[in-house]
Design an enzyme around this catalytic site. Structure first.
Site, mmCIF file in Angstrom:
data_model
loop_
_atom_site.group_PDB
_atom_site.id
_atom_site.type_symbol
_atom_site.label_atom_id
_atom_site.label_comp_id
_atom_site.label_asym_id
_atom_site.label_seq_id
_atom_site.Cartn_x
_atom_site.Cartn_y
_atom_site.Cartn_z
ATOM 1 C CD GLU A 22 -66.985 31.823 30.605
ATOM 2 O OE1 GLU A 22 -67.767 32.508 29.878
ATOM 3 O OE2 GLU A 22 -67.820 30.429 29.894
ATOM 4 C CB CYS A 70 -66.411 39.842 35.168
ATOM 5 S SG CYS A 70 -67.336 39.059 35.862
ATOM 6 N N GLY A 100 -69.378 31.264 39.061
ATOM 7 C CA GLY A 100 -69.977 30.620 40.670
ATOM 8 C C GLY A 100 -70.445 31.723 41.809
ATOM 9 C CD GLU A 101 -72.818 33.045 45.754
ATOM 10 O OE1 GLU A 101 -73.783 33.522 45.427
ATOM 11 O OE2 GLU A 101 -72.798 34.132 47.174
ATOM 12 C CB SER A 117 -71.297 39.592 42.814
ATOM 13 O OG SER A 117 -72.539 39.793 42.452
ATOM 14 C CB SER A 164 -77.549 38.516 42.535
ATOM 15 O OG SER A 164 -75.623 38.847 41.585
ATOM 16 C CG LEU A 165 -83.330 42.385 45.150
ATOM 17 C CD1 LEU A 165 -82.881 41.750 46.160
ATOM 18 C CD2 LEU A 165 -83.409 43.896 45.219
ATOM 19 C CG HIS A 166 -81.675 38.997 39.749
ATOM 20 N ND1 HIS A 166 -80.777 39.336 38.829
ATOM 21 C CD2 HIS A 166 -81.471 37.912 40.516
ATOM 22 C CE1 HIS A 166 -79.530 39.422 38.764
ATOM 23 N NE2 HIS A 166 -79.709 38.427 40.173
ATOM 24 C CG ASN A 199 -75.696 38.939 28.096
ATOM 25 O OD1 ASN A 199 -75.926 39.977 26.673
ATOM 26 N ND2 ASN A 199 -74.240 39.272 29.046
HETATM 27 N N1 SAH Z 1 -72.923 34.626 41.507
HETATM 28 C C1 SAH Z 1 -72.914 35.369 42.303
HETATM 29 C C2 SAH Z 1 -72.428 36.190 41.224
HETATM 30 C C3 SAH Z 1 -71.840 35.649 39.992
HETATM 31 S S1 SAH Z 1 -73.080 35.947 38.275
HETATM 32 C C4 SAH Z 1 -73.547 36.358 42.092
HETATM 33 O O1 SAH Z 1 -74.933 35.565 41.296
HETATM 34 O O2 SAH Z 1 -73.977 37.444 42.398
HETATM 35 C C5 SAH Z 1 -72.785 37.797 38.702
HETATM 36 C C6 SAH Z 1 -74.015 38.857 38.151
HETATM 37 O O3 SAH Z 1 -74.195 37.954 36.765
HETATM 38 C C7 SAH Z 1 -75.437 38.130 38.822
HETATM 39 O O4 SAH Z 1 -75.882 39.825 39.349
HETATM 40 C C8 SAH Z 1 -76.000 37.656 37.633
HETATM 41 O O5 SAH Z 1 -77.391 37.833 38.127
HETATM 42 C C9 SAH Z 1 -75.130 38.219 36.738
HETATM 43 N N2 SAH Z 1 -76.165 37.672 35.281
HETATM 44 C C10 SAH Z 1 -76.074 35.581 35.069
HETATM 45 N N3 SAH Z 1 -76.728 35.180 33.923
HETATM 46 C C11 SAH Z 1 -77.196 36.969 33.348
HETATM 47 C C12 SAH Z 1 -77.771 37.101 32.083
HETATM 48 N N4 SAH Z 1 -78.265 36.112 30.770
HETATM 49 N N5 SAH Z 1 -77.335 38.154 31.649
HETATM 50 C C13 SAH Z 1 -77.579 40.021 32.659
HETATM 51 N N6 SAH Z 1 -76.735 39.662 34.029
HETATM 52 C C14 SAH Z 1 -76.859 37.875 34.456
HETATM 53 FE FE1 SF4 Z 2 -75.027 31.198 40.394
HETATM 54 FE FE2 SF4 Z 2 -77.231 32.139 40.257
HETATM 55 FE FE3 SF4 Z 2 -74.381 33.887 40.150
HETATM 56 FE FE4 SF4 Z 2 -74.917 32.233 37.812
HETATM 57 S S1 SF4 Z 2 -76.319 34.150 39.122
HETATM 58 S S2 SF4 Z 2 -72.992 32.087 38.972
HETATM 59 S S3 SF4 Z 2 -76.219 30.531 39.154
HETATM 60 S S4 SF4 Z 2 -75.406 32.211 41.777
#
Ligand code: SAH
Ligand code: SF4
Length: 387
Positions: free
Chosen positions: A91, A110, A167-168, A199, A222-224, A298
């Site tokens: 996507e 994106c 993807g990562e 990212s 992506s810290l979270h 989301n």
């Molecule tokens: N794999 C990489 C890049 C793709 S994900 C990464 O994780 O950084 C890109 C961003 O979308 C990340 O910050 C991820 O945490 C966020 N993301 C994934 N699923 C999500 C959701 N359901 N709601 C909001 N953000 C989301």
């Molecule tokens: Fe992969 Fe996690 Fe990024 Fe989703 S948020 S694309 S599972 S690394």
């Protein structure tokens, strides 16, 4: 057959030279690839027929040709589902931001770097799909060409590219760097490094590899969560590279490149949005050359989780700002069509069986409760996340 947009600088010229064709032929084709409207070599009318068919036999002109587009947000968000040659689905999401005040209009794409993802973050639709394969360089770049052609038809230009789709990126780093090179090269796509963001969920060796060559693009992490017990659950890769290692690498990156690192935090109600979490993050990042983006989650079918309420996000942001950390809240785009990347593909893959969803939900609730009590997970780190 390789995709033509994945050729390294100079390779197309070498291909023409090997056929005894004059140099301007390579430039004609490069123009068609990077600026033209042609969707196949057959449409490059300026090229002699024999070269056209030879080119068609050697390279794929477009690797994401078969694309389904859905609109949301009154046309401000365009979600594209691309079917690749082997049937894999990826996507890309094009977001239009109208001009506001002194800020010019922006068109941000994106893109995906892999079909699926091995990291398996439980709040992410792509994570739920699992890993299919790495994308080729051209398959990454062609998502951008596709959006640029659609924009050009309306007299508009793509202004930003973010690797925040499926993807990562740092687990497919060679291909991602080749794609960035093609996007950045003024003789190819020609997008400034400042307008490209990659990212990562925290692949430390990858971050270190990016630090050496200097500023090529913005790094987003992506810290979270700022506590390992919780981040173990939200980003399973944390069991391999914990927070200190990730933030340490990001800090070194900021110092070496002079560029601010962005931290992404997906805000999940009752999971990572507590006062304790806000304070832990403020302590973790205090004094850093950093910027935090808070993104309401989301909703994703297989999780019990929902986005944090607005007032909770505002409070979290205030705690970070009080510690001197630049913080913005990013409103979701295209939630109604599943613009959190991976959601359209997940839909196509079909609903997971109800029993499996129930088991996962139960496990997640248990794990996040244990994490909130400060207990670390003993699960191994995800497969495919080697280095
Ligand atoms: N794999 C990489 C890049 C793709 S994900 C990464 O994780 O950084 C890109 C961003 O979308 C990340 O910050 C991820 O945490 C966020 N993301 C994934 N699923 C999500 C959701 N359901 N709601 C909001 N953000 C989301
Ligand atoms: Fe992969 Fe996690 Fe990024 Fe989703 S948020 S694309 S599972 S690394």
């Amino acid at each position: 057959m390789p995709g033509i947009s994945g050729l390294a600088a100079g390779e197309l010229e070498a291909w023409f030279a090997a056929r005894g064709a004059p140099g301007f032929r390579a430039r004609q084709v490069a123009d068609a690839v990077w600026r033209g409207k042609a969707a196949s070599a057959a449409e490059i009318r300026t090229l002699p027929a024999d070269l056209r068919s030879e080119l068609d036999e050697a390279f794929r002109f477009d690797t994401v040709g078969d694309t389904d587009i859905r609109l949301a947000d009154g046309g401000l968000t365009e979600k594209a589902l691309h079917r690749l040659a082997d049937g894999a689905l990826v996507e890309s999401v094009l977001m239009h931001y109208p001009a506001r005040g002194r800020q010019r209009e922006r068109h941000t794409l994106c893109i995906s770097s892999q079909a699926g993802c091995a990291v398996g973050c439980p709040f992410c639709a792509t994570g739920e799909l699992g890993f299919t394969r790495d994308l080729e360089t051209a398959e990454i770049v062609d998502q951008v060409r596709h959006a640029a052609r659609r924009l050009a038809a309306d007299g508009k230009r793509l202004t930003n590219v973010v690797f925040m789709g499926m993807g990562e990126p740092l687990l497919n780093l060679d291909r991602v760097l080749e794609a960035v090179d093609a996007l950045n090269d003024p003789r190819r796509f020609g997008l400034g490094a400042r307008h490209i963001t990659v990212s990562t969920s925290g692949v430390v060796p990858g971050i270190r590899r990016l630090t050496a060559p200097g500023p090529q693009f913005t790094l987003a992490v992506s810290l979270h969560a700022a506590r390992d017990a919780l981040r173990d659950v939200l980003v399973p890769l944390n069991r391999r590279w914990p927070i200190d290692a990730v933030v340490g690498a990001a800090r070194d990156h900021a110092r070496a490149t002079g560029r601010r690192v962005s931290y992404e935090v997906t805000m999940i109600s009752g999971v990572n949005d507590t006062e304790v979490d806000a304070l832990a993050m403020a302590e973790l990042l205090r004094g850093d050359h950093a910027h935090v983006n808070l993104i309401p989650m989301n909703p994703v079918a297989h999780t019990p989780w929902v986005a944090s309420p607005d007032d909770v996000i505002e409070r979290f942001a205030a705690t970070l700002r009080d510690a001197g950390i630049a913080t913005t809240i990013r409103r979701n785009r295209g939630a109604e069509i599943g613009a959190a990347c991976g959601q359209l593909a997940a839909e196509r893959a079909g609903e997971p069986p109800a029993a499996a969803v129930a088991r996962r939900r139960e496990r997640l609730v248990g794990e996040s409760a244990a994490a909130l009590r400060g207990e670390r997970s003993h699960e191994p780190s995800p497969v495919g996340a080697g280095e």
